[in-house]
Scaffold this motif. Structure first.
Motif, PDB file in Angstrom:
ATOM      1  N   VAL A 178      -2.400  -7.961   4.843  1.00  0.00           N
ATOM      2  CA  VAL A 178      -2.284  -6.559   4.453  1.00  0.00           C
ATOM      3  C   VAL A 178      -1.505  -6.495   3.145  1.00  0.00           C
ATOM      4  N   MET A 179      -1.829  -5.507   2.336  1.00  0.00           N
ATOM      5  CA  MET A 179      -1.067  -5.285   1.106  1.00  0.00           C
ATOM      6  C   MET A 179      -0.893  -3.782   0.916  1.00  0.00           C
ATOM      7  N   PHE A 180       0.341  -3.418   0.629  1.00  0.00           N
ATOM      8  CA  PHE A 180       0.688  -2.025   0.381  1.00  0.00           C
ATOM      9  C   PHE A 180       0.964  -1.815  -1.104  1.00  0.00           C
ATOM     10  N   GLY A 181       0.698  -0.625  -1.563  1.00  0.00           N
ATOM     11  CA  GLY A 181       1.126  -0.191  -2.876  1.00  0.00           C
ATOM     12  C   GLY A 181       2.015   1.027  -2.701  1.00  0.00           C
ATOM     13  N   TYR A 182       2.777   1.325  -3.723  1.00  0.00           N
ATOM     14  CA  TYR A 182       3.599   2.529  -3.694  1.00  0.00           C
ATOM     15  C   TYR A 182       3.564   3.174  -5.062  1.00  0.00           C
ATOM     16  N   ASP A 183       3.277   4.460  -5.079  1.00  0.00           N
ATOM     17  CA  ASP A 183       3.248   5.278  -6.286  1.00  0.00           C
ATOM     18  C   ASP A 183       2.055   4.883  -7.160  1.00  0.00           C
ATOM     19  N   SER A 184       1.982   5.452  -8.287  1.00  0.00           N
ATOM     20  CA  SER A 184       0.858   5.256  -9.194  1.00  0.00           C
ATOM     21  C   SER A 184       0.951   3.929  -9.930  1.00  0.00           C
ATOM     22  N   LEU A 185      -0.206   3.309 -10.147  1.00  0.00           N
ATOM     23  CA  LEU A 185      -0.293   2.128 -10.993  1.00  0.00           C
ATOM     24  C   LEU A 185      -0.847   2.493 -12.369  1.00  0.00           C
ATOM     25  N   ASN A 186      -1.053   3.785 -12.591  1.00  0.00           N
ATOM     26  CA  ASN A 186      -1.647   4.282 -13.829  1.00  0.00           C
ATOM     27  C   ASN A 186      -3.035   3.696 -14.078  1.00  0.00           C
ATOM     28  N   ASP A 187      -3.753   3.466 -12.996  1.00  0.00           N
ATOM     29  CA  ASP A 187      -5.132   2.990 -13.050  1.00  0.00           C
ATOM     30  C   ASP A 187      -6.024   4.223 -13.186  1.00  0.00           C
ATOM     31  N   ASP A 233      -8.899   4.772 -12.239  1.00  0.00           N
ATOM     32  CA  ASP A 233      -9.730   5.014 -11.055  1.00  0.00           C
ATOM     33  C   ASP A 233      -8.940   5.505  -9.845  1.00  0.00           C
ATOM     34  N   GLU A 234      -7.593   5.425  -9.911  1.00  0.00           N
ATOM     35  CA  GLU A 234      -6.839   5.771  -8.711  1.00  0.00           C
ATOM     36  C   GLU A 234      -6.850   7.284  -8.480  1.00  0.00           C
ATOM     37  N   PRO A 235      -6.823   7.693  -7.214  1.00  0.00           N
ATOM     38  CA  PRO A 235      -6.853   9.121  -6.887  1.00  0.00           C
ATOM     39  C   PRO A 235      -5.499   9.790  -7.128  1.00  0.00           C
ATOM     40  N   ALA A 236      -5.520  11.102  -7.199  1.00  0.00           N
ATOM     41  CA  ALA A 236      -4.295  11.873  -7.438  1.00  0.00           C
ATOM     42  C   ALA A 236      -3.247  11.637  -6.355  1.00  0.00           C
ATOM     43  N   ILE A 237      -3.685  11.376  -5.121  1.00  0.00           N
ATOM     44  CA  ILE A 237      -2.741  11.188  -4.016  1.00  0.00           C
ATOM     45  C   ILE A 237      -1.872   9.942  -4.197  1.00  0.00           C
ATOM     46  N   ALA A 238      -2.234   9.049  -5.096  1.00  0.00           N
ATOM     47  CA  ALA A 238      -1.437   7.831  -5.312  1.00  0.00           C
ATOM     48  C   ALA A 238      -0.018   8.155  -5.752  1.00  0.00           C
ATOM     49  N   LYS A 239       0.141   9.185  -6.561  1.00  0.00           N
ATOM     50  CA  LYS A 239       1.447   9.539  -7.108  1.00  0.00           C
ATOM     51  C   LYS A 239       2.429   9.876  -5.991  1.00  0.00           C
ATOM     52  N   GLY A 240       3.490   9.074  -5.873  1.00  0.00           N
ATOM     53  CA  GLY A 240       4.558   9.345  -4.912  1.00  0.00           C
ATOM     54  C   GLY A 240       4.234   9.039  -3.466  1.00  0.00           C
ATOM     55  N   ASN A 241       3.138   8.325  -3.212  1.00  0.00           N
ATOM     56  CA  ASN A 241       2.751   8.013  -1.835  1.00  0.00           C
ATOM     57  C   ASN A 241       2.470   6.523  -1.678  1.00  0.00           C
ATOM     58  N   ALA A 300       8.028   9.291   0.492  1.00  0.00           N
ATOM     59  CA  ALA A 300       6.605   9.627   0.443  1.00  0.00           C
ATOM     60  C   ALA A 300       6.274  10.544   1.604  1.00  0.00           C
ATOM     61  N   GLU A 301       5.246  11.345   1.422  1.00  0.00           N
ATOM     62  CA  GLU A 301       4.749  12.204   2.494  1.00  0.00           C
ATOM     63  C   GLU A 301       3.553  11.594   3.211  1.00  0.00           C
ATOM     64  N   SER A 302       2.764  10.788   2.476  1.00  0.00           N
ATOM     65  CA  SER A 302       1.485  10.327   3.008  1.00  0.00           C
ATOM     66  C   SER A 302       1.247   8.857   2.711  1.00  0.00           C
ATOM     67  N   VAL A 303       0.267   8.327   3.423  1.00  0.00           N
ATOM     68  CA  VAL A 303      -0.305   7.021   3.124  1.00  0.00           C
ATOM     69  C   VAL A 303      -1.803   7.246   2.949  1.00  0.00           C
ATOM     70  N   TRP A 304      -2.365   6.575   1.949  1.00  0.00           N
ATOM     71  CA  TRP A 304      -3.794   6.709   1.695  1.00  0.00           C
ATOM     72  C   TRP A 304      -4.429   5.328   1.626  1.00  0.00           C
ATOM     73  N   LEU A 305      -5.726   5.314   1.753  1.00  0.00           N
ATOM     74  CA  LEU A 305      -6.506   4.091   1.651  1.00  0.00           C
ATOM     75  C   LEU A 305      -7.877   4.477   1.139  1.00  0.00           C
ATOM     76  N   SER A 306      -8.662   3.487   0.808  1.00  0.00           N
ATOM     77  CA  SER A 306     -10.034   3.760   0.392  1.00  0.00           C
ATOM     78  C   SER A 306     -10.948   2.725   1.021  1.00  0.00           C
ATOM     79  N   TYR A 307     -12.198   3.109   1.206  1.00  0.00           N
ATOM     80  CA  TYR A 307     -13.175   2.210   1.808  1.00  0.00           C
ATOM     81  C   TYR A 307     -14.553   2.497   1.238  1.00  0.00           C
ATOM     82  N   GLU A 308     -15.392   1.468   1.281  1.00  0.00           N
ATOM     83  CA  GLU A 308     -16.776   1.606   0.828  1.00  0.00           C
ATOM     84  C   GLU A 308     -17.504   2.570   1.763  1.00  0.00           C
TER      85      GLU A 308
END
Length: 158
Positions: free
Chosen positions: A62-71, A73-81, A118-126
């Motif tokens: 498993v790998m977690f990220g935190y906050d924006s990577l300034n990518d 393609d990343e979604p708006a929810i990345a900021k602060g989550n 953070a308020e939320s955790v997000w993920l993405s899937y195909e």
């Protein structure tokens, strides 16, 4: 189920874990994830990879990220989550409920806000990965209308 940090002692065995052949289009190899973690951290971002262990046996990654990577393609929810960036159970250990145990262990860790508020955790899937979608829905993840590249974004409150 235990999350253990990646070290020189367990890196090779965790990098060797893989999913079923038909799942490989959905999950990056673990060594690719470790390389992405290095790039994220060296660029000022946060990436936190862990091995998933059942007793002394490595069964997933498993790998977690935190906050924006300034990518771009990343979604708006990345900021602060938090992001559940990678999640996999080795093909030899699938079908025994370990994915559910591992996902619960991941959420338990994130609820402690180990790397910041953070308020939320997000993920993405195909979109084609309906097995992942079903698992994530069982744990309260809901699609939020955002995309991460070509992947569907789902999130839940911590």
């Amino acid at each position: 189920m235990e999350l253990r940090k990646i070290t020189f002692n367990n890196m090779d065995e965790l990098a060797a874990l893989t999913v079923h052949e038909e799942q490989r289009e959905f999950v990056a190899p673990n060594m690719t994830s470790l390389a992405e973690a290095y790039v994220a951290v060296s660029s000022g971002g946060q990436a936190h990879p862990f091995g998933l262990y059942e007793g002394e046996r490595p069964v997933g990654f498993v790998m977690f990220g935190y906050d924006s990577l300034n990518d771009p393609d990343e979604p708006a929810i990345a900021k602060g989550n938090y992001c559940l960036w990678r999640f996999m159970i080795d093909w030899k250990h699938q079908g025994r409920g370990l994915g559910k145990l591992a996902l619960q262990a991941c959420l338990d860790l994130l609820k402690t806000r180990p790397w910041g508020p953070a308020e939320s955790v997000w993920l993405s899937y195909e979109p084609e990965n309906q097995a992942a979608r079903a698992l994530y829905h069982k744990f309260g993840f809901e699609e939020n209308g955002q995309m991460c590249g070509e992947e569907i974004v789902a999130a839940r409150k911590l």
